[in-house]
Design a protein around this motif. Structure first.
Motif, PDB file in Angstrom:
ATOM      1  N   ASN A  45      26.979  23.249  58.472  1.00  0.00           N
ATOM      2  CA  ASN A  45      25.545  23.412  58.701  1.00  0.00           C
ATOM      3  C   ASN A  45      24.907  22.036  58.862  1.00  0.00           C
ATOM      4  N   GLU A  46      23.662  22.029  59.299  1.00  0.00           N
ATOM      5  CA  GLU A  46      23.001  20.781  59.662  1.00  0.00           C
ATOM      6  C   GLU A  46      22.695  19.898  58.454  1.00  0.00           C
ATOM      7  N   GLY A  47      22.304  20.505  57.325  1.00  0.00           N
ATOM      8  CA  GLY A  47      22.045  19.707  56.129  1.00  0.00           C
ATOM      9  C   GLY A  47      23.298  19.012  55.642  1.00  0.00           C
ATOM     10  N   GLU A  48      24.417  19.718  55.717  1.00  0.00           N
ATOM     11  CA  GLU A  48      25.695  19.112  55.344  1.00  0.00           C
ATOM     12  C   GLU A  48      26.006  17.925  56.250  1.00  0.00           C
ATOM     13  N   ALA A  49      25.744  18.068  57.556  1.00  0.00           N
ATOM     14  CA  ALA A  49      26.009  16.985  58.495  1.00  0.00           C
ATOM     15  C   ALA A  49      25.194  15.741  58.147  1.00  0.00           C
ATOM     16  N   VAL A  50      23.914  15.930  57.818  1.00  0.00           N
ATOM     17  CA  VAL A  50      23.073  14.788  57.441  1.00  0.00           C
ATOM     18  C   VAL A  50      23.619  14.112  56.191  1.00  0.00           C
ATOM     19  N   ALA A  51      24.039  14.905  55.201  1.00  0.00           N
ATOM     20  CA  ALA A  51      24.567  14.337  53.961  1.00  0.00           C
ATOM     21  C   ALA A  51      25.868  13.576  54.206  1.00  0.00           C
ATOM     22  N   ILE A  52      26.737  14.096  55.077  1.00  0.00           N
ATOM     23  CA  ILE A  52      27.986  13.399  55.397  1.00  0.00           C
ATOM     24  C   ILE A  52      27.684  12.058  56.058  1.00  0.00           C
ATOM     25  N   ALA A  53      26.766  12.065  57.020  1.00  0.00           N
ATOM     26  CA  ALA A  53      26.396  10.818  57.688  1.00  0.00           C
ATOM     27  C   ALA A  53      25.778   9.827  56.700  1.00  0.00           C
ATOM     28  N   PHE A  54      24.965  10.334  55.786  1.00  0.00           N
ATOM     29  CA  PHE A  54      24.371   9.482  54.750  1.00  0.00           C
ATOM     30  C   PHE A  54      25.469   8.839  53.903  1.00  0.00           C
ATOM     31  N   GLY A  55      26.459   9.631  53.488  1.00  0.00           N
ATOM     32  CA  GLY A  55      27.549   9.087  52.688  1.00  0.00           C
ATOM     33  C   GLY A  55      28.319   8.015  53.430  1.00  0.00           C
ATOM     34  N   ALA A  56      28.578   8.243  54.724  1.00  0.00           N
ATOM     35  CA  ALA A  56      29.273   7.234  55.515  1.00  0.00           C
ATOM     36  C   ALA A  56      28.451   5.953  55.610  1.00  0.00           C
ATOM     37  N   GLU A  57      27.132   6.103  55.749  1.00  0.00           N
ATOM     38  CA  GLU A  57      26.251   4.925  55.785  1.00  0.00           C
ATOM     39  C   GLU A  57      26.303   4.167  54.459  1.00  0.00           C
ATOM     40  N   LEU A  58      26.344   4.892  53.340  1.00  0.00           N
ATOM     41  CA  LEU A  58      26.496   4.234  52.043  1.00  0.00           C
ATOM     42  C   LEU A  58      27.761   3.383  52.010  1.00  0.00           C
ATOM     43  N   GLY A  59      28.797   3.870  52.683  1.00  0.00           N
ATOM     44  CA  GLY A  59      30.060   3.155  52.722  1.00  0.00           C
ATOM     45  C   GLY A  59      30.116   2.058  53.757  1.00  0.00           C
ATOM     46  N   GLY A  60      28.996   1.812  54.451  1.00  0.00           N
ATOM     47  CA  GLY A  60      28.943   0.723  55.412  1.00  0.00           C
ATOM     48  C   GLY A  60      29.370   1.100  56.809  1.00  0.00           C
ATOM     49  N   CYS A  86      15.836   7.253  49.862  1.00  0.00           N
ATOM     50  CA  CYS A  86      16.866   6.241  49.589  1.00  0.00           C
ATOM     51  C   CYS A  86      16.813   5.102  50.597  1.00  0.00           C
ATOM     52  N   GLU A  87      15.973   5.254  51.625  1.00  0.00           N
ATOM     53  CA  GLU A  87      15.790   4.225  52.655  1.00  0.00           C
ATOM     54  C   GLU A  87      17.111   3.876  53.339  1.00  0.00           C
ATOM     55  N   ILE A  88      17.911   4.921  53.578  1.00  0.00           N
ATOM     56  CA  ILE A  88      19.153   4.786  54.343  1.00  0.00           C
ATOM     57  C   ILE A  88      18.941   5.565  55.641  1.00  0.00           C
ATOM     58  N   PRO A  89      18.573   4.906  56.721  1.00  0.00           N
ATOM     59  CA  PRO A  89      18.273   5.638  57.956  1.00  0.00           C
ATOM     60  C   PRO A  89      19.528   6.104  58.667  1.00  0.00           C
ATOM     61  N   ILE A  90      19.416   7.217  59.359  1.00  0.00           N
ATOM     62  CA  ILE A  90      20.505   7.700  60.207  1.00  0.00           C
ATOM     63  C   ILE A  90      19.937   8.012  61.589  1.00  0.00           C
ATOM     64  N   THR A  91      20.828   8.122  62.547  1.00  0.00           N
ATOM     65  CA  THR A  91      20.462   8.458  63.921  1.00  0.00           C
ATOM     66  C   THR A  91      20.886   9.893  64.200  1.00  0.00           C
ATOM     67  N   GLY A  92      20.067  10.598  64.966  1.00  0.00           N
ATOM     68  CA  GLY A  92      20.406  11.977  65.308  1.00  0.00           C
ATOM     69  C   GLY A  92      20.184  12.261  66.777  1.00  0.00           C
ATOM     70  N   PHE A  93      20.998  13.154  67.318  1.00  0.00           N
ATOM     71  CA  PHE A  93      20.808  13.678  68.667  1.00  0.00           C
ATOM     72  C   PHE A  93      20.638  15.182  68.525  1.00  0.00           C
ATOM     73  N   VAL A  94      19.513  15.697  69.016  1.00  0.00           N
ATOM     74  CA  VAL A  94      19.131  17.088  68.778  1.00  0.00           C
ATOM     75  C   VAL A  94      19.026  17.821  70.104  1.00  0.00           C
ATOM     76  N   GLY A  95      19.832  18.863  70.269  1.00  0.00           N
ATOM     77  CA  GLY A  95      19.721  19.699  71.451  1.00  0.00           C
ATOM     78  C   GLY A  95      18.380  20.418  71.463  1.00  0.00           C
ATOM     79  N   PHE A  96      17.599  20.208  72.525  1.00  0.00           N
ATOM     80  CA  PHE A  96      16.208  20.668  72.568  1.00  0.00           C
ATOM     81  C   PHE A  96      16.141  22.060  73.204  1.00  0.00           C
ATOM     82  N   ARG A  97      16.603  23.077  72.460  1.00  0.00           N
ATOM     83  CA  ARG A  97      16.464  24.456  72.922  1.00  0.00           C
ATOM     84  C   ARG A  97      15.007  24.890  72.798  1.00  0.00           C
ATOM     85  N   GLY A  98      14.565  25.732  73.733  1.00  0.00           N
ATOM     86  CA  GLY A  98      13.175  26.189  73.710  1.00  0.00           C
ATOM     87  C   GLY A  98      12.184  25.104  74.077  1.00  0.00           C
ATOM     88  N   GLU A  99      12.643  24.104  74.793  1.00  0.00           N
ATOM     89  CA  GLU A  99      11.743  23.014  75.201  1.00  0.00           C
ATOM     90  C   GLU A  99      10.579  23.589  76.009  1.00  0.00           C
TER      91      GLU A  99
END
Length: 381
Positions: A45-60, A86-99
């Motif tokens: 799910n999307e929340g899990e994806a954000v948390a995984i990316a956050f953890g990777a960012e913590l690891g540099g 936590c001031e750890i920014p991440i980048t996202g690409f979001v498919g714009f359905r219903g634009e």
């Protein structure tokens, strides 16, 4: 239309190494590129994806998420109460359905109309991605400036933005059945959470990070010992093992312990499958199970109906252990530190917590920064 391979080269040149995401037809070429050429973690799910990316960012490790906007609401909890504070920014690409102005299926109409506003009020910089490479590359450079200022940046990707790209064949993985070890009989009474946390605090090594889930767990760990290799998660409930997964994948040279709770894990049980599929040996997933939500008044959870060892084994964890004996817990932890393999440790505990119990006096941003610094240290020097 952007050539996907050339866009991927730009991302690589900018230092992106780990991507986490969920399926999206509009992002299919970019997801295929990440799967073929980079480290891609397919989240449940999307929340899990954000948390995984956050953890990777913590690891540099510079990270990004790939999401369809229909699931943006699932990502809001970690975006607002984890990456932001936590001031750890991440980048996202979001498919714009219903634009707006673009014909699409009716179920995407409302989310398409509010996607940008939802992200913006959550503190995310929103940039509609251009459909030609030079302009898109300039936007990525703009996004890097926002990241350096501590802001997450999400790019809205319209239909047919990326050129088609086939997914390379993925070799089949073999997952042998895991082993299950259970204590013959739980002690009576069950140990309190803080006694179990003292075991982990006392036995951790210099290269070990302890990540504590939301609520009483992080507060008790802080009370027992505040250390730079501790992470006290606030908000983003259910995400601690996903943060630990991203961190474990980014830093295979470190031992990562996720201290989870039954109420939190029930919220995001898909994490179990993702953790087991990627199977980092340096991750120990501990479930502190008191069958209740202690921090909100002790309401019962559904944990009493769960066979956690069977669930973890079924999800694919190679080692599953259940015990409430403090001596056995210490022995399991010491054994894992010496011979790590992805392990699920189920510890039934008594409800209740230390009293009086304070809260961490270090801010989430300070906790994240010092953990980053800790992980960057050379312990062999």
């Amino acid at each position: 239309m952007i050539d996907t391979l050339r866009f991927g080269d730009v991302l690589r040149d900018l230092g992106f190494g780990v991507f986490a995401g969920v399926p999206c037809s509009l992002l299919q070429p970019l997801i295929n590129f990440a799967s073929n050429s980079l480290d891609y973690v397919a989240a449940t799910n999307e929340g899990e994806a954000v948390a995984i990316a956050f953890g990777a960012e913590l690891g540099g490790c510079k990270s990004a998420v790939l999401l369809q906007n229909s699931g943006v609401t699932n990502a809001l909890a970690p975006l607002t109460s984890l990456t932001n504070i936590c001031e750890i920014p991440i980048t996202g690409f979001v498919g714009f359905r219903g634009e707006p102005g673009v014909p699409d299926e009716i179920q995407h109409r409302i989310m398409g109309a509010i996607t940008a506003q939802l992200l913006e009020i959550s503190g995310v910089i929103v940039i509609p991605l251009a459909t030609d490479l030079p302009a898109a590359a300039r936007q990525l450079a703009e996004g890097e400036a926002h990241r350096r200022a501590g802001r997450s940046v999400f790019y809205l990707v319209s239909k047919e933005t990326f050129s088609p790209l086939d997914l390379a064949p993925v070799p089949a993985r073999v997952y042998p059945a895991g082993t299950v070890t259970t204590s013959p009989a739980p002690p009576s009474p069950l140990p309190p959470r803080h006694d179990v946390l003292r075991v982990f605090s006392a036995h951790k090594r210099r290269d070990t990070a302890l990540l504590a889930t939301t609520g009483m767990c992080g507060r008790e760990l802080f009370t027992i010992e505040d250390a730079p290799n501790h992470f006290y998660m606030v908000g983003s409930m259910g995400c601690v093992s996903s943060i630990a997964l991203g961190l474990a994948l980014a830093r295979p040279d470190r031992r990562i312990v996720a201290l989870d709770g039954d109420g939190a894990l029930l919220m995001r049980m898909g994490n179990l499958a993702t953790n087991a599929f990627h199977r980092p040996g340096n991750l120990l997933h501990v479930l502190l199970d008191n069958r209740s939500h202690d921090s909100t008044g002790g309401q019962v959870t559904a944990s009493a109906a769960m066979d956690w060892t069977a669930i973890a084994r079924g999800a694919g964890y190679p080692r599953v252990i259940a015990t409430s004996d403090l001596g056995e817990i210490a022995a399991v932890f010491d054994g894992w530190l010496a011979d790590p393999d992805l392990t699920f440790l189920h510890i039934p505990i008594a409800p209740g917590s230390l009293s009086p119990l304070g809260r961490p006096t270090v801010t989430p941003a300070e906790v994240a920064r010092r953990l980053r610094d800790f992980l960057a240290r050379n312990f062999l020097a």
